[in-house]
Design a protein around this motif. Sequence first.
Motif, PDB file in Angstrom:
ATOM      1  N   ALA A  50      35.256  38.748  56.158  1.00 15.24           N
ATOM      2  CA  ALA A  50      36.411  39.357  55.230  1.00 15.24           C
ATOM      3  C   ALA A  50      36.051  40.081  53.785  1.00 15.24           C
ATOM      4  N   LEU A  51      34.829  39.333  53.359  1.00 12.88           N
ATOM      5  CA  LEU A  51      34.442  39.881  52.094  1.00 12.88           C
ATOM      6  C   LEU A  51      33.614  41.210  52.325  1.00 12.88           C
ATOM      7  N   LYS A  52      33.026  41.578  53.502  1.00 11.49           N
ATOM      8  CA  LYS A  52      32.618  42.816  53.798  1.00 11.49           C
ATOM      9  C   LYS A  52      33.701  43.757  53.849  1.00 11.49           C
ATOM     10  N   ASN A  53      34.658  43.455  54.618  1.00  9.49           N
ATOM     11  CA  ASN A  53      35.965  44.313  54.607  1.00  9.49           C
ATOM     12  C   ASN A  53      36.404  44.764  53.320  1.00  9.49           C
ATOM     13  N   THR A  54      36.638  43.705  52.534  1.00  9.61           N
ATOM     14  CA  THR A  54      37.110  44.013  51.165  1.00  9.61           C
ATOM     15  C   THR A  54      36.253  45.136  50.455  1.00  9.61           C
ATOM     16  N   ALA A  55      35.082  44.613  50.384  1.00  9.73           N
ATOM     17  CA  ALA A  55      34.116  45.585  49.752  1.00  9.73           C
ATOM     18  C   ALA A  55      34.143  46.949  50.300  1.00  9.73           C
ATOM     19  N   LEU A 125      20.754  44.116  41.012  1.00 12.15           N
ATOM     20  CA  LEU A 125      22.163  43.471  40.228  1.00 12.15           C
ATOM     21  C   LEU A 125      22.723  42.982  41.520  1.00 12.15           C
ATOM     22  N   LEU A 126      23.334  41.701  41.464  1.00 14.25           N
ATOM     23  CA  LEU A 126      23.989  41.157  42.434  1.00 14.25           C
ATOM     24  C   LEU A 126      25.322  40.584  41.832  1.00 14.25           C
ATOM     25  N   PHE A 127      26.426  40.863  42.703  1.00 15.50           N
ATOM     26  CA  PHE A 127      27.582  40.208  42.406  1.00 15.50           C
ATOM     27  C   PHE A 127      28.013  39.298  43.154  1.00 15.50           C
ATOM     28  N   ALA A 326      37.827  38.264  44.118  1.00 16.29           N
ATOM     29  CA  ALA A 326      36.722  38.230  43.242  1.00 16.29           C
ATOM     30  C   ALA A 326      35.810  39.452  43.677  1.00 16.29           C
ATOM     31  N   THR A 327      35.568  39.651  44.852  1.00 12.79           N
ATOM     32  CA  THR A 327      34.736  40.988  45.376  1.00 12.79           C
ATOM     33  C   THR A 327      35.429  42.053  44.962  1.00 12.79           C
ATOM     34  N   TYR A 328      36.891  42.302  45.045  1.00 17.54           N
ATOM     35  CA  TYR A 328      37.456  43.448  44.598  1.00 17.54           C
ATOM     36  C   TYR A 328      37.430  43.813  43.112  1.00 17.54           C
ATOM     37  N   VAL A 329      37.488  42.743  42.464  1.00 15.49           N
ATOM     38  CA  VAL A 329      37.415  42.886  40.872  1.00 15.49           C
ATOM     39  C   VAL A 329      36.080  43.082  40.607  1.00 15.49           C
ATOM     40  N   GLY A 330      34.917  42.577  41.236  1.00 16.15           N
ATOM     41  CA  GLY A 330      33.861  42.741  41.102  1.00 16.15           C
ATOM     42  C   GLY A 330      33.168  44.276  41.200  1.00 16.15           C
ATOM     43  N   ILE A 331      33.760  44.724  42.298  1.00 14.32           N
ATOM     44  CA  ILE A 331      33.356  46.232  42.525  1.00 14.32           C
ATOM     45  C   ILE A 331      33.738  47.050  41.476  1.00 14.32           C
ATOM     46  N   ASN A 332      35.193  46.790  41.142  1.00 19.62           N
ATOM     47  CA  ASN A 332      35.875  47.511  40.115  1.00 19.62           C
ATOM     48  C   ASN A 332      34.931  47.521  38.682  1.00 19.62           C
ATOM     49  N   PHE A 358      39.592  44.268  33.550  1.00 23.98           N
ATOM     50  CA  PHE A 358      40.275  44.737  34.910  1.00 23.98           C
ATOM     51  C   PHE A 358      41.569  43.969  35.071  1.00 23.98           C
ATOM     52  N   LYS A 359      42.442  44.806  35.465  1.00 22.83           N
ATOM     53  CA  LYS A 359      43.780  44.108  35.795  1.00 22.83           C
ATOM     54  C   LYS A 359      43.592  43.753  37.330  1.00 22.83           C
TER      55      LYS A 359
END
Lengths: 418, 542, 388
Positions: A50-55, A125-127, A326-332, A358-359
Motif C-alpha cells: 500500500a505504501l508503494k501505491n501511495t508513493a 536521502l531516505l524517507f 506519512a509517505t504522502y507527506v514525505g514526498i510532498n 505541509f498541510k
Amino acid sequence: MHSRRHFIKALVLSASIAAIGAPLGAHAADTIKVGILHSLSGTMAISETALKNTALLAIEEINANGGVLGKQLEPVVVDPASDWPLFSEKARQLISQDKVAVVFGCWTSVSRKSVNPVFKELNGLLFYPVQYEGEELEKNVFYTGAAPNQQAIPAVEYLLSEEGGAAKRFVLLGTDYVYPRTTNKILRAFLHAKGVKNEDIYEEYTPFGHSDYQTIIANIKKFAAAGKKTAVVSTINGDSNVPFYKELGNAGLKATDVPVVAFSVGEEELRGVDTKPLIGHLAAWNYFESLKNPTNDAFIAKYKDWAKKNGVPNADSVVTNDPMEATYVGINLWKQAVEKAGTTDTDKVIAALSGQTFKAPSGFTLTLDKTNHHLHKPVFIGEVRADGQFDVVWKTKAPIRAQPWSPYIAGNESKQGL
Amino acid sequence: MKFLSNFVFRLGLWCAAMALAVSAHAAVHPDTLVGFAGDFSGRIAAIEALGAEGGDDARRILDALEAGNLGVIDNRVLIVEGDTVLDAASGEAVTDILASEVDTLTVNNRIRRALSSARAALILISGSQPERLAAANTLGESASPTLLPLFERALAAEEDASVRAVLIRAAARVNLTDPDPTLRRKAAQDLGSVTDPAVRNLLAALVGKTGEGSAATWAEPDASVREAAAESLRAIDRRITLAQSTGTIFTGLSLGSILLLAALGLAITYGVMGVINMAHGELLMVGAYATFVVQGLFRTYLPNWIDAYVIVALPVAFTIAALVGVVMERLVLRHLYGRPLESLLATWGLSLVLIQAARVIFGPQNLELANPTWMSGGIDLGAGVVLPFNRIVIIFFAGFVLLLLWMMMQKTRLGMFVRAVTQNRAMAGCVGVPTARVDTLAFAIGSGVAGLGGVALSQIANVGPAMGQGYIVDAFMVVVLGGVGQLAGAVWAALGLGVVSKFLEGWAGAVIAKILVLLFIIIFIQKRPQGIFALKGRFADD
Amino acid sequence: MRTPLTLRLLQSTPRSGWLALAIFAAVAWIGVPLAHLVVPEGHPLYLSAYTVSLVGKILCYMVVAVAMDLIWGYAGILSLGHGLFFALGGYAFGMYLMRQIGRDGSYGADLPDFMVFLDWKELPWYWLGSDSFLWAIFLTMALPGVVAFIFGYFAFRSRIKGVYFSIITQALTYAAMLLFFRNETGFGGNNGFTDFKRILGFDITSGATRVVLFALSATLLMLCLILGRYLIRSRFGRVLASIRDAESRVMFIGYNPLHYKLFIWTLSAILCGLAGALYVPQVGIINPSEMSPANSIEIAVWVAVGGRGTLIGAVIGAGIVSLAKSFFTVTVPEYWPFFLGGIFIVVTLYLPNGVVGLWRRLWAQRKATDAAPAEDPTPAAAIKGATA
C-alpha cells in the motif's frame, strides 16, 4: 574431459556477471528519478504494498501539477522481497546505479538498519514512513512516522486517565523484535514515573508469525483477575494480530473489561479481521482514515480513484492508514524542499527540508523539525468500530515534537538533534 | 459468574433515587440531560441520572447515545435519526437545525461501560428472565457498596433461582466488608460456590495477616469468619485448578487438531508417493481463499443464511483444492516419481507461484473472515477459562475428517490400493493396481483434505497469501514424527506435539517451547528413524 | 609408493583447468581492483561499488553452493539446513565486527549497542575473545564444524537418510532461527548485527577493503573448487559416490559409511561458515532470517539449477539464480516469483542435470550431427556425455 569447458564457462560467467553490474549508461536528464524501496513479496508485502501505491499516487499527482523544477518525476520501483540483505543491495543500486534523487521506503526496523550504512556511505536521502522505536538519528534519513513519544506515551497516558478507564495494571505484549522491546522499555520507565510498580506490569513476547494466542490470553486473564483495572498495550506485529484479535473476541475479553491499545494495528490490518467482537479496543496513530476534514476527504478520494484506475485487487474496499499518510507527506515535503533548494543535491535538500511545513490529511499543518529530522505530529486515539474504522476518542490539541532519544532511557539525556 | 470485575461505579446516587423513582414519566426532564453538553464526567453523570429516572424515554436516549446518534448544539441535546432531528428530552422534531450540523457525541469505553450498567440496572427489575440473569451478571462483576441497595431490592422481588444465586453472590461480595461478623461469615460461605479469581483474592486477603513480624494482626478479626473464608477458598482453588488444567489440555488439543488438519493431507501424499510437497501449505491457503469467496457470495446473495457459509465452504474448498492438487500432480509431480528430493524443489517453485498468484489476484492484505454466530463466543468454565466454540468445532471437525479418511483408507477399494501402493509400489503394480490413477486420486484427496484444513484455519488464524508458510514446517514435523503413510501416527504426533507445546509454553514461553519441541523431534528421530509407527514391510534399502 | 599430496592436488585438475583458474585469479586479484580503484568513474571499464559488492556476495553464495554440492551431489545427502552453518560463520565473524565498532556506536559504550539497550552490563561469556581477529577466524570454522559434527554423528550413526534427514536439518535450522530471534540470546535478536565500521582497523566502506574482501571471496571459491575436485577424484570421493548409490553394499564390503559421510558433512559446514564470514562484511548485515528454512531450500535450488554432481554446476546455479533474482526484482518487481518459481519447476522437470546437463546434451548433439555424414549418429556418445 570436460573440465576445460567448465573453467572457460566459469570465466565467461564471471565476466558476464561483471557486465550486468556495469553502469547501464547515461540516463535521460529531463526527469528526476525517485526510488521506491518497499517489499512487494514476502512477509512484509502485506503492509508495504500500500505504501508503494501511495508513493506512486503522490508522484503522479506531482507530475500532473507540473513536476518538480520543471521536470517530471520518474519512479523506480524495486522489490527487496522482505529480505534484509537485499534491502541494502537494492538501496545501493537505487543510489549508485539508477542515480535516484531520493528513496522512499522500508517498514521494519531491521530493513532500515540494513540500509542506513548505505545511505550514509553514498550520501543518499531516505524517507522512512513508519512509526518506530527511536534511538536513532541519521543525517541521511527523514522519519515521517511517529517516535515513541508521539504514539506510545500519549496512548498510555490516555489509559491512565479517568476518561480512558484509569488503568492500574498493564500487560505489555509484543512480537520479539526491537520496536516492541524499545517501546516497552520506554513505557516501563514511564509507568514507573507514574507510580505503577513492577508487579503491576506483565511483559510478554511472542515470535514472529506466532499464531496461537490461547496461552497468552489465558495469562492476561489471570493477570487481570488480581483486582485492579488492567489494560493491554500491544506491539504485536503483522500477521499475528489476526489470530490474537480472533482469540480475544472468542475468549470474551471485552474492551470494557480489558482494553487493548495497539500501536501496529491500523485500517489496513483490520481489513483482515471481523471487527464486531473488537468494538472499543484502541489504537494510537497520527492519522486515521475516519478523520473528517477536506484534505483527508480529498486524499482518500484520490487514493480510491488511483486504486481503481490501476487495478489494485479489491479496489472498492481499499483503506488509507497512518504510514500511507506519512509517505504522502514525505514526498510532498521533499518536493517543496527541492523547489526551495533549486536542486536535488542531497546536502542542499537536507538543509532545505528543515522547517518545511505541509498541510497533511490529518487536518494539521505538520512541520519538519529544524534539528531532528522528525515531523511534529498530532496524536489521535481511536476505538475500533464495527466497520473496521476508528472513532477518534482523544486527540492532542497541537502537533507534538518528536523525541527520538527517549528521556525515559538512561544515557539519552544529553542527546538532542544531529 | 464472569472472570473479571473491579469497576467502581458512582451509581449510588441513582440507585437510591431508583428506589423512590416514580415510574412512567411522560418525558425526561431537560435538566437531566444538561450534563451531556458538559465535559466527560458530566456525560457519565447524565447517563447515571438517566438510569435513575428509568422509563422508556430514558431508554430511548441511552439507545441513541450508544448508536452514536446523540448530539449537542448550543447546549441543546438532540437525537439525529437519518435526516430528522429530534429534541432528546421531549422526543419532538426540531426544524431549525439540519442533521448534518449536529456533531454527535463520541462513545468511548468508559461511556459504554456506564451505559451497560445503567441499562443492566433498568433491566434487573423489569426485564425477562434471561435479561435479568445477564443484567445480574453484569452488575455482579462490578459489585460495590453503592450497588448493595439495588441487589437487595432485586432479591426481594426476584423469584427465579438462577438469578437469585447470582444476586446473592453479588451481595455477598459487598457484605464481606460489612461490620457485622454474622453477615461476613454468611458472605464468606456464599462465595464458596464462585469460580472467580477476583473473589478468590478477596477471600485470600481475609485469611492472611497484615503488618510485619510479631506486630502482624489478622486481616479478619473474627476466627469463625476466617474459617468460613478458608473453607470457601479451598473450594474455589480446587475449581480454579481444575478449570485451568482443563483449559491447558484444551488449548493443547486445539493446537493439535489444527496441526492434524494441516498434516493429514501431507501424510497421504507423502506416504503414497514419497513426494515432499512444499506447496502443501499453499493448498491450505487455497482452501481458506475458497472460504473467503463463498463468504462473499453469501454476503451478496444470501445474507440471511450467512451463518451457513462455513458449511457450504467445506465441499467447495475440498473440490477446489483437490483440483489444484490434480493439476499439480498431472503437470509436475507425475514426472518426478522416484526423485523425492527433486520434487521438493519443484513444489517449492510451485509454492512461490501460488503465493504470488494469490497476492496478485486477491491483493497482499489479509482477508476478513467472520466467525458465524454459532462459532462465536465460548463455554465459560470460570476462572477466566473460556473454551471458544470455534476451537471446539475445529477439534470435532478434525475428528470427523480423520474418521472419513480412515473409512476411505480401510473400507474402500481405493483405500486398499492406496495402502498397497504406499507399502510396495512395484508389487502393487505387478498385481494390477493402476498405480498412476491411484497416485492422482490419492493426491487429489490429500489436497482436498488440505483444503478442508484451510477452511478450519480461516476460522482462527489470518487468511493471506503466505498463510501456508507458517504451517508447512510444523506439518512436516508431524508427518515425520508420526511415521510415513500412517494416519494413526499423524494423529498421535499432532495431538502429542500440541499438548506438549502448550504445557511447555505455560512454563517457558512460546519461543523456548517451540525450540524445545523441535529439538525433541530431532532427538526422537535419532531413536526411531521411521517415526512413532514405522511401516511394516521389507526394506533392504530405501 | 604414494604420490605426494601436492602432486596429487596438482594432478586432480587438468592443465586447462589450472589455466582457467589462473585467469580467474588474475581477474579477481588484479583486474577488479584496477577497474574499481584506478579506472575513473564513467569510464566503460569502471566497476562500481555496487557491482563489486553484488558479485562478491554472489561469490560467497557460490562457495555455499559448492559445499552443498559436495554433500548432495556426491554423497546424496540433501541438507535443508545449510543456511544455519552459513549464518553461524557469519555470526562468528559478525561478533568480531561488532567489537571493532568500539565506541563509535550510537550509545558510545564499550558494549555493542543492542546490549547497552537491553541493560547488559558486561559481555556474556560466549563473546569472550570476540575482539581478536584470529579467534574470530577460528570460530568461523569451529562453530559450524562442531555443530555439524555433533549433529551429523548422531544422525548418520542412526542411519537417518533421505527425506528424514532433510526434514530434521530443516528442524535444526528453524530451531536455531527462533533461538537467535530471541533478544535474550545475546546476538541482537531480529536486527542481528549491522552498522559495521571497520575490519582489522580498516574502514569497511572503503574501496580498498571492498576489493580485498572480493579477492578473498574469489580465492575461497577457487580453493573450494580445487579441494572439491581433489576430494571427488580421490579414493575417498569414489567411496562417497558408492555410498550415495548403494550404501548397504558399501557397508557389506567393509567400509563404515559413518566416517565418510561425517567428514564430508563437517567439511561442507566449515566451508559454509567461511563463506558466511566473508558475506557479512560485504552485505553489512547478518540476522536470523539467514537461518530461515526458505533460505536453505534456496541453496539446494542453486545446486539443482546448475546441475548437481558437478562442481561447476553448483557455481553456475548460484550465479544464475542470484542474478535472476537481482534482475527480476527490479524489472518485474510484482511478478518475479512467477519467473523464479517457473525456473525451478522447468529445471527440475526438463533439466534433471541442470544447466550443465543441458549444455552437455547440446554439445553432444552438435558433435553427433557434425560427425553424422561420416559415421552413424551414436546415441551412446550422447548418453556418455550426459552421465559423465
